[in-house]
Design a protein around this motif. Structure first.
Motif, short mmCIF file in Angstrom:
data_model
loop_
_atom_site.label_atom_id
_atom_site.label_comp_id
_atom_site.label_asym_id
_atom_site.label_seq_id
_atom_site.Cartn_x
_atom_site.Cartn_y
_atom_site.Cartn_z
N HIS A 190 0.87 -1.17 0.00
CA HIS A 190 0.00 0.00 0.00
C HIS A 190 0.92 1.23 0.00
O HIS A 190 2.13 1.09 0.11
CB HIS A 190 -0.89 0.02 1.25
N CYS A 241 -4.75 5.79 0.07
CA CYS A 241 -3.77 4.79 -0.37
C CYS A 241 -3.37 5.14 -1.80
O CYS A 241 -4.22 5.37 -2.64
CB CYS A 241 -4.35 3.39 -0.30
N MET A 300 -9.71 3.10 0.06
CA MET A 300 -8.82 2.94 1.21
C MET A 300 -8.37 4.35 1.59
O MET A 300 -7.30 4.81 1.22
CB MET A 300 -7.63 2.04 0.86
N GLU A 311 -1.09 3.34 -3.77
CA GLU A 311 -0.51 2.23 -4.53
C GLU A 311 -1.62 1.23 -4.76
O GLU A 311 -2.26 0.78 -3.79
CB GLU A 311 0.63 1.60 -3.70
N CYS A 360 -3.82 -1.67 -4.71
CA CYS A 360 -3.67 -2.81 -3.81
C CYS A 360 -4.83 -3.79 -3.92
O CYS A 360 -4.93 -4.72 -3.13
CB CYS A 360 -3.54 -2.30 -2.37
N HIS A 374 -8.97 -0.42 -3.67
CA HIS A 374 -7.87 0.54 -3.46
C HIS A 374 -8.39 1.98 -3.34
O HIS A 374 -7.97 2.74 -2.46
CB HIS A 374 -6.89 0.40 -4.63
CU1 CUA Z 1 -4.10 0.07 -0.23
CU2 CUA Z 1 -4.22 0.89 -2.42
#
Ligand code: CUA
Length: 335
Positions: free
Chosen positions: A169, A204, A215, A206, A208, A212
């Motif tokens: 993340h 977040c 997040m 990245e 994931c 995502h």
């Molecule tokens: Cu955790 Cu994108």
């Protein structure tokens, strides 16, 4: 957000509309250009430097293009100047500009990750798709655990230790700090400092998994005394279940929820897959910024989490209506 209303007679041109859209990203609780702390301030300064230099280069290139197109059809006149232009603009200028920009970039990057003593440490653990936040003393003694809502004392540097339990993340609070990855099996250390109180957004950064985008992280910056009171309240166990209904709800929780969730101060202390719910209703959102944390949303979330946030790891639990309402009343008492 209130939708923008155009007067019936006025047909807007797309140019200012695009400009407004572009500028809409330049302010608000998640903009790198409205920094609220020293780390984000140095990123914003660097961003402005890059924008100004890039704009100057752009104007130069357009100027050169205009000159080149005007001289078309007269090759013998322009040959020497054209060669000079290519050498100066294509070789000399990049050799000067790019190293000149590299130096402040590297210096800013080093300052952002330089460790420094801090009175408070927050261990941030990335999960699909939520944030676990463990407040610790500098020596490592745990103070309190919460989720999805990072509280910070105004004007104080806080050390962040980032790790992940499942996939990579990335922690990003644009108004306060640059991005840093949370990597399974590794701890990345950085710091954060907020100089003005307020509520800011983190995300977040990245990819994931399927959720995502949901997040999210709420960041609440408080004056030190208010922050201390918040941390003191988070440190304590959950309110004891006095009434028979609440005691029954605790048993329901133990059977259906405690494999993943903790409520400190009860026998539900072993589940660490989902967020700690000891002070659930002290938080502003549910499911990492997906829903406002009010009773109706909590009921919908427990009844059918997969419709609210498809692909999250919370299963649907079917309970008889009496048990459901007892559990809901109990959870909403956890302040
Ligand atoms: Cu955790 Cu994108």
């Amino acid at each position: 957000m209130t939708p923008m209303r155009w007067p019936a007679a006025a047909r807007p041109s797309p140019v200012p509309f695009v400009a407004i859209l572009a500028m809409a990203g330049c302010s608000g609780p998640a903009s790198t250009l409205t920094p609220a702390g020293p780390a984000a301030q140095s990123i914003a300064s660097l961003t402005w430097l890059l924008i100004i230099v890039a704009a100057a280069v752009y104007v130069l290139v357009l100027g050169a293009l205009a000159v080149a197109t005007r001289g078309r059809g007269r090759p013998s006149q322009g040959d020497r100047w054209a060669t000079l232009g290519v050498v100066a603009g294509g070789i000399v200028l990049p050799l000067v500009v790019l190293p000149a920009l590299l130096f402040p970039s590297v210096r800013t990057l080093a300052a952002l990750t330089r460790p420094a003593p801090a009175q408070l440490v927050v261990e941030i653990v990335g999960h699909q798709y939520w944030w676990e936040l463990r407040y610790r003393e500098p020596g490592g003694v745990e103070i309190a655990t919460t989720a999805n809502e990072l509280h910070l004392p105004q004007g104080q540097r806080v050390e962040l230790r980032l790790r992940a339990t499942d996939v990579i993340h990335s922690f990003w609070v644009p108004v306060l700090q640059g991005k840093l990855d949370l990597v399974p099996g590794k701890t990345n250390v950085t710091w954060i400092q907020a100089d003005r109180p307020g509520t800011f957004h983190g995300q977040c950064a990245e990819y994931c998994g399927i959720q995502h985008a949901l997040m999210r992280l709420v960041v609440v910056v408080q004056p030190p005394a208010e922050f201390d009171a918040w941390l003191h309240a988070q440190r304590g166990p959950a309110r004891p279940a006095v009434h028979a209904d609440a005691q029954r709800a605790q048993q329901i929780f133990l059977v259906h929820c405690a494999h993943c969730h903790v409520i400190r101060g009860t026998t539900a202390f072993f589940g660490h897959i989902g967020p700690d719910l000891t002070h659930l209703m002290s938080r502003r959102t549910l499911a990492a910024g997906t829903l406002t944390n009010v009773k109706g949303n909590l009921a919908g979330w427990i009844a059918d989490p997969q419709t609210q946030k498809p692909g999250n790891l919370m299963p649907r639990i079917v309970l008889p209506p009496d048990d459901f309402h007892a559990l809901l009343d109990y959870l909403t008492s956890l302040r």
